[in-house]
Design a protein around this motif. Structure first.
Motif, PDB file in Angstrom:
ATOM      1  N   GLN A 111       4.489  -6.569  10.936  1.00 24.25           N
ATOM      2  CA  GLN A 111       3.035  -6.726  10.824  1.00 24.25           C
ATOM      3  C   GLN A 111       2.677  -7.912   9.945  1.00 24.25           C
ATOM      4  N   VAL A 112       3.499  -8.176   8.918  1.00 22.87           N
ATOM      5  CA  VAL A 112       3.274  -9.355   8.078  1.00 22.87           C
ATOM      6  C   VAL A 112       3.351 -10.603   8.950  1.00 22.87           C
ATOM      7  N   ALA A 130       0.883  -9.968  -0.485  1.00 17.77           N
ATOM      8  CA  ALA A 130      -0.362  -9.207  -0.507  1.00 17.77           C
ATOM      9  C   ALA A 130      -0.420  -8.274   0.693  1.00 17.77           C
ATOM     10  N   ALA A 131      -0.005  -8.782   1.865  1.00 17.10           N
ATOM     11  CA  ALA A 131      -0.020  -7.939   3.063  1.00 17.10           C
ATOM     12  C   ALA A 131       0.950  -6.776   2.923  1.00 17.10           C
ATOM     13  N   ARG A 132       2.131  -7.062   2.356  1.00 18.40           N
ATOM     14  CA  ARG A 132       3.095  -5.979   2.172  1.00 18.40           C
ATOM     15  C   ARG A 132       2.557  -4.939   1.207  1.00 18.40           C
ATOM     16  N   SER A 133       1.916  -5.400   0.136  1.00 18.16           N
ATOM     17  CA  SER A 133       1.484  -4.446  -0.884  1.00 18.16           C
ATOM     18  C   SER A 133       0.378  -3.537  -0.368  1.00 18.16           C
ATOM     19  N   VAL A 134      -0.378  -3.982   0.652  1.00 17.35           N
ATOM     20  CA  VAL A 134      -1.379  -3.078   1.202  1.00 17.35           C
ATOM     21  C   VAL A 134      -0.821  -2.274   2.367  1.00 17.35           C
ATOM     22  N   GLY A 135       0.477  -2.417   2.643  1.00 18.55           N
ATOM     23  CA  GLY A 135       1.108  -1.503   3.585  1.00 18.55           C
ATOM     24  C   GLY A 135       1.581  -2.083   4.899  1.00 18.55           C
ATOM     25  N   ALA A 136       1.697  -3.415   5.023  1.00 14.82           N
ATOM     26  CA  ALA A 136       2.153  -3.994   6.283  1.00 14.82           C
ATOM     27  C   ALA A 136       3.676  -4.073   6.316  1.00 14.82           C
ATOM     28  N   THR A 137       4.271  -3.693   7.446  1.00 14.24           N
ATOM     29  CA  THR A 137       5.718  -3.815   7.610  1.00 14.24           C
ATOM     30  C   THR A 137       6.039  -5.289   7.874  1.00 14.24           C
TER      31      THR A 137
END
Lengths: 593, 358
Positions: A196-197, A186-193
């Motif tokens: 950042q994940v 979910a974090a990746r899909s909203v744009g976290a590298t």
């Protein structure tokens, strides 16, 4: 009428359970009681002119060395937390979740410092990176100076921190494995590298594991003995456990009362930490229920960071594992080493030959194997008996055992060995006196008992049994965790089904629980083998002809400066551990929880 | 205007092929549902579009950006694709509050704190949860958690929203409400969305177009009406709706019509696919198309009733051959009342009988 049947059914006295409980509590509390009692005496307990008081505490609280040891002990413990927890967390994330290069074979490598004795590791650092170590002399030849000094306190803290990374890694990694990958996706899909994940989701979500690891490492930091004994000696750095060890000969006579007082101080720190660990572990288990869906996640691609991360992990592997182990292996196969010596000129197996010629050393090796293989099996049998006494029987007895088995965890091995030495010295002495003129003298066959029972009892101390008992009690909490986890994997319905078709408790245990837990128990045996091979401090005070183990011989030989023999014994120790780990990995035994 | 294109996508789990050449398009403002039984590859397709699975070959293009191209080996990382995903488990971060969960994508995009706050509040208002921003996910009901998950996926205005079985974690009552809420939200915001579901009712209610997947391939696609009203394959006919299934042998074929013969019965119906006389075939009849008549009529079967079930708004009756075993001829029929005439003649209108090659 109805109520009597009911009470007869619920009140179920079980003699095996009572026996196991009594023996366990005796094995735990008798040695501990000796430490407490001895700490309030003004002289060792076997001396006639002793009195009860606080003399021992007065002495150590007036000793400046005690405060120095206390201070550096805490510096070491804090350092361990600061270094090992963040590194362990990052390492766990990289290995569990990303496409870190070579992460498949990193996993077993990470376990090496857990199962190799710290004494061996410390010795490895001395011969590899000490003032005249292999790498130091090569660095000297290369740069003209040695860019490190492993004997300074900061260096010792860094080394201890790096070699303790696996403990943090193990707990954080198992928490990460039970964490659903969907929260990370979910974090990746909203744009976290990936980075950042890790910082925004993965590590905060395993916060209970992080705090547990922090407390565990602080605790392990207070317990450090072997590394400090080897690395701290040249510049006189002490921690409480090495201070205690050095006290042995401080006053010329065995200063048991002082050692007991230091032990009490140390235990005063460790008991709360052990209880805190237990609480945190429970919270962690509760927290684990708030998690996402566990799927086989696709690994996170690190992209351009892949090789940077790989290099950092490789550097850690080199410093924490390759350097000390290479040192030991090299040193074991050379006859001597110093500045200007060429490696090829001094290659020899002389050290191994001299081990074969010395019965003490040979016995140490045989004892080590025996205590690992047979002692490990016996320990698993005892732990299984204790675990079964507690297995799905939520009552007062279980509660008492549950807390009691944690107590030995708080007593560092060195002290436990000492306490068991006192037990083996004192109990026969006390029984003998009592039979001669005390209240046991009224027994009709008192003199016969004195002749035929006391002597074998005295003899126990110089058999490997004394060491095995001490080892088993020291590692009780660890072993029980392994075994009760194994037993709990047997689904309750399977046991309930057996009871419903008419099996009594003992029959359920014999016919259902134990057979189903068989493979887990065999795995625990292998782990206990590894732990017993690694153990070194518990046997130190029990060391006498007949009770030698590789671990205790290393400590005692290190003091005499027999580097060649220490190197060869260390090498043999590593070989035993590697064989054990190889078998464990081959059969898919989980080497950690 | 095409928002997203998938071309001949192949994906394997180990050596096991999951997608075997799937192609699809999504127009702007359109809602497409990936429908299929478990194991058909629908979730895998969605995850491949999101960048959470790595396809072996094929191409995924969004507007003018190439998300994946097997031929040139380009793969855009999931975090750069700028898609909104609503996970089946919602995947809310339990250590962040509702507002923090929704604000996190904005934070990653370096939106100023004040704007973050106003946009999060706007989304919460949209979702009807204005006052719940400070709560933690475990303090919310299942339906509220789902709305947060939708809010988190919408807050940065992604061009395409991906929904993975969004309603499956809700209980039956809540599911119907959420379905209406979701459809309304999609229309109001003019979203382009791809939704995965295994529930054909949900698929028909929410989507403009349905892609029916079967074993890693697209079986049929079209509007919900076309999928339900004129299925092209047996799989599609049986997957959509509640059906009666009558196996038999083709007796004759003529101008798109066929006659199917069973053990003691004959039915006329529409020939779907290529049929030859003598070939084994299966007739599929929607349960709601069967009519109960008192008098014997055309294209009808006469069977005794074996069971009745009350469904609330109607009755479902089961008719079965007398003394028949489990594989004997049986028909399910809806009826307004419990009473049925005796004997009962079940009429199967010719255009409601679809005959597929077995």
């Amino acid at each position: 009428m109805a109520s009597t049947t009911l009470s007869r059914r619920t009140w179920h006295p079980s003699w095996p359970r009572a026996l196991v409980t009594t023996l366990t509590l005796l094995a735990i509390y008798v040695p501990l009681a000796f430490i407490v009692w001895q700490s309030f005496l003004s002289a060792p307990f076997f001396l006639p002119d002793k009195n009860v008081g606080l003399d021992a505490y007065r002495f150590i609280f007036a000793d400046p060395d005690f405060y120095r040891a206390l201070k550096s002990g805490f510096a070491l413990a804090f350092g361990l937390v600061v270094i090992a927890v963040p590194l362990g967390g990052v390492l766990a994330f990289l290995v569990a979740r990303t496409d870190l290069p070579g992460r498949r074979w990193i996993q077993p490598m990470i376990l090496v410092p857990v199962f190799v004795s710290p004494m061996v590791l410390g010795f490895g650092y001395v011969v590899a990176a000490g003032p005249v170590g292999f790498f130091s002399t090569w660095a000297q030849a290369l740069f003209g100076f040695i860019p490190w000094n492993i004997y300074s306190l900061p260096a010792i803290i860094v080394i201890a921190g790096l070699t303790h990374v696996p403990y943090a890694y193990l707990y954080i990694s198992s928490a990460l494995h039970s964490l659903g990958s969907d929260v990370e996706e979910a974090a990746r899909s909203v744009g976290a590298t990936p980075l950042q994940v890790m910082t925004a989701v993965s590590l905060p979500m395993v916060r209970p594991a992080l705090s547990y690891a922090s407390v565990l490492l602080f605790f392990l930091g207070l317990e450090v003995f072997g590394l400090m004994l080897v690395l701290g000696d040249p510049e006189g750095h002490l921690v409480l456990s090495t201070y205690l060890y050095k006290l042995t000969n401080k006053l010329g006579i065995p200063s048991y009362h002082l050692m007991a007082a230091v032990s009490m101080v140390l235990i005063a720190f460790t008991i709360p930490l052990v209880m805190l660990q237990r609480r945190l572990l429970r919270t962690a288990a509760r927290y684990a229920t708030v998690k996402g869906k566990v799927t086989r996640p696709r690994v996170l691609p690190l992209g351009k960071w892949r090789w940077v991360a790989g290099a950092v992990v490789a550097l850690w592997l080199v410093v924490a594992i390759a350097v000390p182990l290479a040192g030991v292996v090299l040193r074991a196969f050379v006859s001597g080493w110093g500045v200007g010596v060429s490696l090829t000129d001094v290659l020899s197996i002389q050290a191994f030959r001299s081990i074969l010629e010395q019965p003490t050393l040979l016995r140490a090796i045989i004892n080590s194997v025996l205590i690992g293989v047979i002692g490990g099996a016996l320990a698993v049998a005892c732990y299984t008996a204790i675990a079964l006494a507690m297995h799905r029987k939520p009552d007062q007895v279980t509660r008492v055992l549950d807390y009691s088995v944690l107590v030995p965890r708080a007593v560092p091995g060195l002290l436990a060995g000492l306490a068991f030495l006192w037990v083996f010295l004192f109990i026969p002495m006390w029984l003998d006196r009592s039979l001669e003129e005390g209240w046991l003298a009224v027994l009709p066959f008192a003199s016969w008992l004195r002749e035929h029972a006391i002597e074998p009892l005295r003899g126990l101390r110089s058999t490997i049994f004394s060491v095995w008992l001490a080892y088993s009690v020291v590692w009780m909490a660890y072993g029980l965790r392994l075994i009760s986890a194994t037993l709990l994997q047997v689904a309750p319905e399977l046991e309930e089904a057996a009871r419903s078709v008419g099996a009594r408790r003992a029959q359920v245990t014999r016919n259902i629980t134990v057979p189903l837990a068989k493979f887990g128990l065999i795995g625990s045996w292998l782990l206990m083998f590894l732990i017993f091979e690694r153990e070194y401090s518990t046997g130190v005070y029990l060391l006498t002809p007949g009770t030698e183990t590789i671990g205790s011989m290393l400590v005692s030989l290190w003091a005499t400066g027999a580097i060649d023999i220490v190197a060869a014994l260390s090498f043999i120790n590593i070989v035993l551990v590697v064989i054990g780990m190889g078998i464990a990995l081959r059969f898919g035994v989980k080497l950690h929880d | 205007m095409i928002e997203l294109t998938v071309e001949a996508l192949h994906l394997h789990y180990g050596s096991n092929p999951v997608l075997k050449g799937v192609s699809m398009e999504l127009a702007r403002g359109e809602v497409v549902t990936l429908l299929g039984p478990s194991g058909s590859g629908k979730t895998t397709l969605l995850r491949a579009i999101a960048g959470l699975e790595l396809p072996r070959q094929g191409k995924i293009v969004m507007s003018d950006r190439v998300l994946f191209d097997g031929a040139s080996g380009t793969e855009m990382p999931a975090e750069q694709r700028d898609l909104g995903i609503v996970f089946q488990s919602y995947a809310l971060w339990p250590h962040k509050t509702v507002a923090e969960n929704i604000a996190y994508p904005l934070k990653l995009r370096r939106v100023s704190a004040s704007e973050q706050q106003s946009r999060v509040q706007a989304i919460l208002d949209q979702l009807g949860m204005s006052k719940l921003g400070a709560r933690y996910p475990n303090e919310l009901s299942g339906g509220q958690q789902q709305r947060v998950a939708i809010g988190r996926a919408l807050v940065y205005n992604p061009p395409v929203l991906l929904l993975d079985e969004p309603l499956s974690n809700l209980d039956a009552k809540l599911r119907e409400e959420a379905r209406a809420f979701l459809r309304e939200l999609i229309i109001r915001l003019g979203l382009s969305a791809i939704m995965v579901t295994h529930d054909q009712g949900e698929a028909m209610a929410i989507s403009d177009r349905i892609l029916l997947l079967n074993d890693g391939r697209i079986e049929q696609q079209g509007t919900p009406q076309a999928m339900y009203g004129s299925p092209q394959t047996l799989f599609c006919a049986e997957f959509m709706g509640s059906n009666n299934r009558l196996p038999g042998t083709v007796a004759s074929v003529e101008a798109g019509r066929a006659v199917l013969q069973g053990n003691g019965w004959t039915l006329r119906g529409e020939a779907k696919g290529v049929l030859q006389p003598g070939q084994a075939a299966i007739a599929v009849v929607r349960v709601e198309r069967v009519r109960i008549n008192e008098a014997a009529g055309d294209n009808a079967l006469s069977l005794p009733r074996s069971a009745s079930m009350y469904l609330g708004d109607r009755w479902e009756h089961l008719f079965r051959e007398a003394n028949g075993g489990a594989d004997s001829l049986a028909l399910r029929v809806y009826n307004a009342s419990e009473q049925v005439p005796n004997p009962c003649h079940l009429e199967l209108p010719e255009d409601a009988v679809w005959i597929f090659p077995a």
